[in-house]
Structures are given as C-alpha cells and as structure tokens.
Design an enzyme around this catalytic site. Structure first.
Site, short mmCIF file in Angstrom:
data_model
loop_
_atom_site.label_atom_id
_atom_site.label_comp_id
_atom_site.label_asym_id
_atom_site.label_seq_id
_atom_site.Cartn_x
_atom_site.Cartn_y
_atom_site.Cartn_z
N HIS A 519 0.69 -1.24 -0.48
CA HIS A 519 -0.31 0.39 0.12
C HIS A 519 0.57 0.89 0.10
CE1 HIS A 519 -3.35 -2.11 2.11
NE2 HIS A 519 -3.50 -3.43 0.96
N ARG A 581 -7.62 3.24 -0.74
CA ARG A 581 -6.79 2.52 -0.84
C ARG A 581 -5.12 2.26 -1.39
NH1 ARG A 581 -6.15 -3.02 -1.32
NH2 ARG A 581 -5.89 -4.82 0.53
#
Length: 729
Positions: A519, A581
């Site tokens: 991420h 996200r």
C-alpha cells in the site's frame, strides 16, 4: 539560492531548520477561519461569523477540534451535506434523510483525542433521543452521553469523558416524527485535547506456521512493544487484510484460501492512538492440496465464433467437476507442444484470444481446472483456425497487433516516452532507470536513484514522469520512491548527451508519505498543461490515514513542479482527493479530467473520476460494498471483482480507458462517455500473465508491460517481464 523544503510531521511544520507547532485540530496554514476560531476561543470579543459556533467563549482547556474535519453521515438530504456540520457557520446544516430512525453523523478528528465537551446546535428538526459516542476506528463505539429529553436549540454538553478519534451523534427519535422530516444539525462542535501518542509499536516478530489446511493458515508471532500499549494486530497475506486479533493474542487464522497456492503472511501491530507499526517479516506458506484428485470433465465442442486478423473468439460446452470448475485454459498446440494463450473464468463458455499474427494458422485446445489444480485433458479434436489478412485496426476490434519491443528481469513500474520515441522505465527492486529503444530492443541502465529502499513487498522505485510541456528544455525526471523513512517525490535531471541520470541534481519535492510493506501507491501524472504534478499514494496499511486530510496517505496528491503547494488545493496541503486504499493508476482524458485506479482489499477494485476535495470512501467503502451509500462518498465509475482485477496502471487514448490488471491477468478497454464508462471489453485474458503498466505510445498506440514473478518480494532481477507495443483502434 536553494529553496527551503517543507515537511509536515503530524503537528509540526518544518521549515528549513525551524519548527512551528501547529495547534491540534486546526488547519495550520492558509486558513484564516481556523486561526480566527482559536482567537475566538481565547477572546469572546473576536467575531468570525454571525451564528458561528466559534463566536462563543470556550474554556481554555477545551480546544475546538472538529472545525472543517471530515464528516460522514448515514444519509443526507439534497440541500445539506455532512461537511456542513462542522464548517463553523450556522446558516448551513446537515440534514438526514426524512422519516427514518436511527440516523447518525460522525466527525473524524484526525487523531486520538480526549473529548471533554460536545456542542450541538440544532435546526428545527432536532432529536428527542440521541447519544454521543466515541471510537478509535469508527467501527466499535463507546457511549459518553445519552438523553431521551432533547429539546433542540443549542445543547452544550460539558464534563464529558471519552477517548477516540471519531465522535458521533446517534439519533434514535426525532422531534418531528412525521415522515417528511429527519434530523438537522447546524453545527456539531467537539472540544478536548489531542492525544500526544505519536509513537507506533515496534514490528512484531516474523510469523511461524502453527497449522494449515487447504483453505486456511494459522500463524503465530512474538509480541510487539509500544510506549503505551499494543491494542491489536492486523494479519495480511500479500497486501490483503485477512484477520485481526486483540493486542494480547499472538496467533491468528486466515481463511478463504485456495489449496496448493503460495501465500506470504505478515503482521502489523497497532495502538489505541491509531499508530500502525512497520511490518513483521514475511512467512511464505504453500497451502496443502485438498483430497480432491478428480479433474473436471473435458470441455466439449470447441468452436470459433469470430475471427479477425489478430484475434479468435472461441466457444465450448461447459465442463463439470465433483467439487467445482475453477476456470479454463486455452492453448495453441504446435507439433505437440502446448503454449497457453488465454484463460477464462469458471462460469464462462467463451473467450477471445488476442495478440495473434495475421494470416496465421492456430491450433486451439481448451482444458478445465478445479480449485485443487487438477486439470482436465485437452479438448478434441484440436480446432484449426487461421486469422484473416492484416487490415486496419477497426473500432469493433478495439485492440489489434501486439509486438514485443523489450524484456526485463525486474519489476517494470513507471514508464515514459522521450521526445525521440524511446522509452525510460523504472526497475522497482533494482532501483535503476533503464533506457530502451523499442525499434531495436537495445537498452542501457542510465543510473541508480539514490536513497531508495524496498519494503520486502511493493515499495521501492515506483513512479516516473516527465513534464509534457517543459521536458525538452529542462530534462527533469520526476520520480516517486520509497526511502528508509517514507515514500517521497523527487526530481533528477536526465542528460540526453551522455544518456545518464545526473544524481547530483536531485531535488526532494515532497516527503512524509508513510511507507509500509504494501500500500505504497506510486503513480505520477502531470496535468496536460504541465502546471501540476499528481501522485497516487496508498494508505500504508492503516485505513484511518485515508480519511485524515492531514495525512498524505490514501490520497491523490497535487503539487507544483517545484514541490510547492498550489494555493487552490482544498486542504491547504498536497491533498487533492482522499478516501483511497492504494492508488496505482492516474490518467487524464481529452476534457482534462483525472481518472484514477485503485486496489480493493478482497471484494472489488475501482475506477474513479477524481474531483477536487472528493472523498472516495475507504475504509468504510470498498468499491460499492460497505457503507458506500453514505452521504459525501463519491461512487466509483466502474468496479472489478478482485479475482478479475487487482488493476494497476491506466492510460487514456482517444477517450478510451485502458486498465492493466495483475491478478486478473487481463486488459480492460472502456469507452469514456460523458462521466460514465461504457462498452467495457476484455483483452489478453491470461495471454501474457500479470499486467502492470500501460502508457500512450507516440504513434497513437500503447506501451504495455507485464509483471510476472518476484513482484511481491523486493528481490532484484528475479522477474520475467516483457514490454509490448499494442496497436489500438
């Protein structure tokens, strides 16, 4: 003269070597309202706005924390969106949907805080019964006040005692109980003190295997430590959250796995203040096969339904299996040797095989496989089909000729086309920039980007971009990468004469983007006019970052080419949109609108049309799942099941959006029609494996890079990747 660099670290703004403390709960730069609100709290004679809650005297110990913070509601009337509830102006309001109980609205303070006072200023549609709740994660709520005798007007609740990052008004009975009215709050003011804990826990120990089954894995790890206390652990496999346990539990189980598949498990620790640790080491586990050894039946009656110069569409009758068919594989058989040229999903009985050569004979065979990896025999007889003669690439074809122009043994991430038509691309794990001549296949490493550190996951050398207006004269390469402390954006000059990267020219443009194993985002894109540089970031495996507009994570960022912040950015920092996200794709259409692609967790990926200050819902909302109908959340323009997606790079050519997917091993082509995506087509389904990057080619075609092997372990030079030129309609 060297320009000063600005770095934000939670409550601090660092300017050169000086540090200025930003008061918690306010905008620290560029917000006269916030400054005025602080002044008002200390001096009731200061007036900011008629009817504003900030024109009230407040006790010195009660700092206003909620002004202009993100607000999320259960519903919203057309007039009155959730952000009106804490804008400091009583002439605006939040109104819920009419005639329904309960309804709620909560404010994200951006950090854990002790809440000592809540001031509610109601419109006529007030609450008779309601409660005030606090939460660290907007999932588990603790009640700190309740009443069944609310009378509306101004209700100033003092002497409260609660701790949380999120503060919620939860209404259960309306003052106006008829079906045409809901709840209406002009202002929801939260006062208190922000917690001082900004220290994350230490990384947990590398997991060990406790037990496994074909569909689950249980792991254990040694405890993390924290200056206050570990409140929980998040368990991931390959960047996907699969389990959570409390801070005193040191084992966890991830389910819904597939038999005989390799997974990489790791653990992050978190504390009550919302700080998340760096990850543990990774434990690689291959789940055992199941007891199922029976392959599916052979697909029947394989036939062609359409033929072009570069594609053949096949059909067949469905296979059956004692458990379930998991999918189909398509092979080209030459002299007894099978080469996989496509795949199809479990419920499909047709697929299009792309990237074929005109006027060429192909010999197709289809097999079926199940979840345990059992594969059927090939269909018989082998289907012989010849592609048609070469012709122009028609709109009905969409995607036509594919030509390999290069290979690489590292993860090909950012890619740009130079004015002479050659290519520069980043090697994510080796941290090098490579110059490729697509006409000859010749390539040269032009330099290594300094201060890059991988993350044993998806971090490393990621984004690469050039200014479309000024590159021919300034030769700046804009680069996004993971460093030992953060993710950051830098620029370094490229010298065309010597074909080298001039690392001594490096300028650091933006720092403070939190890093983690996965991420990390990484995509860069200039606006077509060259005025602004946009960057996609990930939430650093802490979903709360995405909704915090003071954090640079889980965002689309916008900066000037020299790294300064544009004066019209919505939050007076680099943030342009939030609630993401893990942003991995950015592209502009012919109208100058920005489109964005991001990874979901386990349900769906999404393509978004980005607007200034927009909130796209993560972590409450994933695609269209979760609380995606919440007022203030912007819905995606298209979603993709994660199994068919995990899409990374995007590009727009003649207002068609091309989406490169990794786990889905396919390319989507989608027509931009107004603000919608229509006529969605799928190409290269399983043909080339995982696809990561697509970019426009100078002849109106497209560059496309694969991402096969070694793309989750940060080990340099352990991939097998190809770079293609694709002719598109």
């Amino acid at each position: 003269m060297r320009k000063k660099r600005f770095t934000r670290i939670r409550g601090l703004v660092l300017i050169g070597c000086a540090a200025v403390l930003a008061v918690a709960g306010t905008v620290s730069t560029g917000s006269g309202t916030a400054v005025a609100a602080q002044a008002t709290a200390a001096n009731p004679a200061v007036r900011v706005d008629q009817g504003s809650l900030t024109n009230q005297a407040t006790p010195a110990a009660d700092a206003l924390l909620s002004l202009n913070k993100p607000a999320t509601a259960s519903s919203s009337g057309g007039c009155c969106a959730a952000p009106n509830v804490d804008d400091g102006v009583s002439t605006t309001r939040w109104a819920s949907g009419a005639g329904v109980d309960p309804q709620w609205i909560y404010i994200d303070l951006g950090a854990m805080a002790h809440v000592s006072r809540v001031r509610l200023q109601w419109d006529t549609s007030c609450a008779t019964a309601y409660e005030v709740d606090v939460s660290a994660d907007h999932t588990t709520w603790t009640k700190i006040y309740s009443t069944t005798a609310g009378k509306g007007g101004v209700e100033d609740l003092t002497s409260l005692d609660g701790n949380g990052r999120y503060v919620r008004m939860y209404g259960t009975k309306r003052c106006r109980s008829d079906s045409s009215h809901g709840y209406s709050l002009q202002e929801l003011g939260v006062y208190g003190t922000v917690g001082s804990d900004t220290t994350p826990p230490t990384p947990p120990g590398t997991p060990t295997l406790v037990s496994d089954t074909p569909n689950s894995v249980t792991i254990g790890w040694s405890a993390s430590t924290d200056n206050v206390g570990v409140s929980g652990y998040d368990i991931y496999h390959d960047g996907q959250l699969c389990a959570q346990v409390n801070g005193s539990t040191l084992t966890g189980t991830c389910g819904s796995l597939n038999p005989n598949v390799s997974y990489g498990f790791y653990v992050n620790a978190r504390d009550a203040a919302g700080n998340v640790s760096q990850p543990s080491g990774t434990l690689n586990v291959t789940t055992p096969p199941s007891s199922d050894t029976t392959p599916p039946t052979v697909p029947g009656t394989v036939h062609s339904t359409a033929v072009t110069s570069t594609s053949v569409t096949l059909g067949w009758t469905a296979s059956t299996d004692n458990v379930a068919v998991a999918g189909y594989r398509v092979y080209n058989v030459v002299n007894g040797t099978r080469t996989k040229v496509g795949t199809a999903d479990a419920n499909a009985t047709t697929t299009q095989v792309d990237g074929l050569t005109p006027s060429t004979a192909y010999h197709f065979q289809v097999t079926a496989y199940d979840g345990n990896g059992n594969e059927s025999a090939g269909s018989t007889p082998i289907l012989d089909v010849s592609t048609s003669a070469s012709s122009s690439c028609t709109p009905s074809q969409g995607v036509c000729t594919v030509t390999q122009v290069g290979t690489d043994d590292d993860v090909v991430w950012g890619l740009v086309t130079l004015p002479d038509g050659t290519i520069l691309f980043n090697e994510r794990d080796a941290h090098d920039i490579v110059h490729l001549n697509p006409k000859t296949g010749a390539k040269k490493t032009i330099g290594t980007v300094p201060n890059v550190q991988s993350t044993d996951g998806e971090g490393g050398l990621t984004g690469l971009e050039i200014n479309p207006v000024s590159f021919s004269s300034d030769h700046w390469l804009y680069i996004m990468h993971t460093s030992p402390t953060d993710n950051r954006i830098v620029r370094i000059k490229y010298d065309p004469a010597s074909d080298t990267l001039q690392t001594s020219t490096e300028q650091i443009l933006l720092t403070g983007i939190a890093r983690n194993k996965f991420h990390n985002g990484g995509r860069l894109r200039f606006s077509p006019d060259g005025k602004y540089l946009y960057a996609g970031t990930g939430d650093a495996q802490n979903g709360a970052n995405a909704q915090n507009t003071s954090s640079l994570n889980g965002k689309v960022l916008r900066i000037n080419p020299d790294g300064t912040i544009p004066t019209d950015n919505p939050f007076h920092n680099a943030v342009w949109s939030y609630g993401h996200r893990n942003v991995q794709g950015l592209a502009f259409d012919s109208q100058g609108r920005l489109w964005e692609q991001e990874f979901g967790n386990s349900v769906m990926d999404e393509t978004n049309l980005i607007v200034k200050g927009g909130n796209y819902g993560w972590p409450s909302c994933e695609g269209t799942s979760g609380t995606c109908g919440t007022a203030g959340f912007i819905a995606p323009k298209h979603t993709y099941p994660v199994a068919n997606g995990s899409c990374s790079g995007i590009t727009i050519i003649r207002d068609f959006l091309y989406v490169a997917c990794e786990r889905g091993t396919r390319l989507y082509r989608e027509q931009i029609s107004g603000s919608s995506l229509t006529n969605v087509q799928t190409f290269f389904d399983g043909t080339y494996g995982r696809l990561r990057t697509v970019e426009p080619a100078p002849d109106g075609g497209m560059w496309m890079a694969t991402s096969n092997g070694g793309d989750k372990d940060s080990t340099p030079h352990n991939s097998t990747n190809q770079i293609f030129h694709v002719t598109v309609a």
